[in-house]
Scaffold this motif. Sequence first.
Motif, PDB file in Angstrom:
ATOM      1  N   ASP A 654       0.856  -1.310   0.004  1.00 53.60           N
ATOM      2  CA  ASP A 654      -0.013   0.047   0.074  1.00 53.60           C
ATOM      3  C   ASP A 654       0.740   1.246  -0.082  1.00 53.60           C
ATOM      4  N   ARG A 753      -4.276   1.910   5.084  1.00 55.70           N
ATOM      5  CA  ARG A 753      -3.368   1.503   3.940  1.00 55.70           C
ATOM      6  C   ARG A 753      -2.796   2.786   3.401  1.00 55.70           C
ATOM      7  N   ARG A 756       1.333   2.723   5.390  1.00 56.25           N
ATOM      8  CA  ARG A 756       2.042   1.709   6.039  1.00 56.25           C
ATOM      9  C   ARG A 756       3.398   1.696   6.407  1.00 56.25           C
TER      10      ARG A 756
END
Length: 888
Positions: A654, A753, A756
């Motif tokens: 992500d 997300r 990260r």
Amino acid sequence: MSENAAIDFHHPYQPYDVQLEFMRTVYDVLEKGYGQVGILESPTGTGKSLSLICATLTWLRSHKRSKFEASFNATAAGMAGEPEWMVEAALKRKREELGRRWEERERALERARMRERELEARGRERSAKRARVDDDGRRTKGGREVDEEREFLIEDWDGGDDTGDGLGPLSKETRELLEKVGLGGSREKEKIDGEVEDEIKIYYTSRTHSQLTQFISELRRPAFPPSIPTDVMSPKGGDEEKRATEAVKQLPLSSRQKLCINPSVARLGSLSAINDRCTELQQSKSKEKCPFLPNAENLKQTHEFRDTALATLPDIEDLHRVGKELQVCPYYASRTAIPGAEVITLPYPLLLQKSARDALGIKLEGNIVVIDEAHNIMDAVANVHAAEIRLSELRRARQMLGFYVKRFGKKLKGENRVMVAQVGKVIESLSECLSGLLTAKGDQGILDSSIILKARGADQINPYQLIKYIQESKLAYKVESYVSHAEEQEASSSGTVDKPTRSTPVLHILVSFMAALTNLSVEGRIFYEKLAVTPPDIKLSYLLLSPTHAFSSIASAARAIVLAGGTMSPFEDYKMHLFPTLPPDKITTLSCGHVIPSSNLFAWALASTKPVPPDNNNTAAADSFEFSFQKRSDRSMIRQLGLALLNICSVVPDGVVVFFPSYGYLDEVVTAWQTSDTPGQPPLWGRLAAKKALFRETKSGGPTSEELLQQYSAAILSPTSPSASAAPSSRGGAVLLSVVGGRLSEGINFSDRLGRCVVVVGLPYPNIHSPDWKARLEYIESTVLSRLSSEENQQQNNAAQARAQAKQAAREFYENACMRAVNQSIGRAIRHREDYAAVVLVDRRFGTERIKGKLPGWIRAGIVERAEEKGLQGLMGGLSLFFKGRRA
């Protein structure tokens, strides 16, 4: 701690251990008594605002009940020797009277809540009977000519005698108005219509109105017990559940700019112009009194406004709406709610400026001050006292003043003629100074305040009296309004369709700059800077070097002060520059852990691409990452950084957010990555784009912050959507290249997300050679030297040691400013208990104990032991294990 273990903080949820620790610390600070300061760090996502609410209001309600019990005990003690039945009768009467007043107030507030609910349920429109105000104000022509003499001519000025009523810089009209609604100065305030006693309050401030609105929404979650002892309540008080709690009385305060409901005033736009026009409409000679001002005729509506404000936990928009519905000015009517409020919310500038506090009727003496988002409080103090003015603005001001004098000069008499001439002299002196600098060598520097007012005899003018004259005579508003009116008339007569743009309020800018010059000269500096514009221009800026004196009026008045933030580390600057004379035992500090489990954070200090043997003392090896100003342009190191990021992107799912020290360096790195160093090899930029979609922040031009975040989010959350940089890889995700201290380093949520992994490249030290930072550091050195020379034990320290200590203090301040910016950037990632992220700090200096010690406690605890020795291979192994098996 054991004594507080049983405290019920009335948290609406089951608090985490770190939240309990935070609330207990805040409660202890308030309970210790006068002169206490708490500096508390609680990471974003740990429910800091709600914890502040629960701790402060639990203490406040407990404190109020204790005060009532103490008053009963004092009554009993004062009747010592009297028959017991007389003492009991007196206490019973006192308890019944207290209970009666409390219940009457609560019933009044409940009625206000019911009125609000009825209005919402019916969704009624404004009453047709309500007074209408022409949106175009009194300059709407409608066949009627503007009386220039009456509207724009300055009235006779009497020198602005001080009334001695304690209301400071407020106009006579404003003082009279505040007295009418029971908020006068030195005279005894009369109790009206059930007004409650002015009790201890919590002043809660944050950076923006949106943050305050969020705080108010959090304030609606918990329920707190009554502020009076339960045995005082009448047994006929009704529902036991309702009697077990008491709604919080909260009032938001703001400027006229946010609260004015008079269309002809609000449309002026500029805060200074709105303030001047508002006070002008209160003058006894004005034929156009504002119809919304609280007065004897609308006293009922004013009290309805007060009760509604205290009953409904409103935000600024709610106050504006209620004021319009009741046809009473929310800016002034809100003052009647101050005595009954427990929590008063307001943005930084209204708390930090004494003149603003005076204008709002804020008294900090004996009250609690809570400053949220306090990591930038020192910058905020400097900002509210900063001012700048440009040569182009001075020329415009001189032109406008000349235009005004040509029309009204012969009608100006006595003091008005003298003072207007003085304003002209100040403008000409500043203009001559800047015109000379415009052709001089050097693009920036520092000026002595005596130089800028040397020409035209302006240095002989009393600046305090001149500022007072401009404010009380409304000269700036009169001149700017007349010029705007004349330009509109000219445009109309020439057949121009579009109205001319309203002139920049340059005379108000001049007043602000002059006011800044009246600050203590040792605490501020005046800078000049040539501007890269056409035609050439130059500006003067006033910078407050130290917040100590400006903050002292708050520090010395408040019962207790709580500074809270997500990233307050390092703490020392707040102690040294906000509370320099406070004994150490009066200051409590706390750095909370995060609510996430330790397994949800992976932190790594990457010092080099290659492992460093444990016995290698050469911490600055040739292949080390050191992004100092002298070394960061090394092409080999930039390439190694790109390869490290390429490796990180191959493991991290992500979103990856990378923070660089400056926009200039980000541009330099991107340019290097877009160029191939090896013939036949694709550039690093293309290889990165094959891993993840690439986005970058720019200083100017390009997409806005919102647009950039939308594009970045779409590339992560919707992997099939196209990217402007490259098609997303099969793994998906994106990289956002940003800047520490830039648009995306504060107040942006990269949760889940979207973040990260956060990578921080280098240490973003400010430019130590810039005039403002040179001046700051010199000021700190000189103040530390001065303090050391005045200490009794100075004879034990020689001059060389004192100078060394002073230089070290300046170095600490400089380094702390850098680390606060780093810590803010790090805090963008993990935002709630279930979130997880990696933090990679790329620079060998992040491996030193000195720098590690300035990181937030939860990050410091999460850094992998001896990570700086393990190189890129160690990082990749750690990242792989961290993300293995986690849901993408």
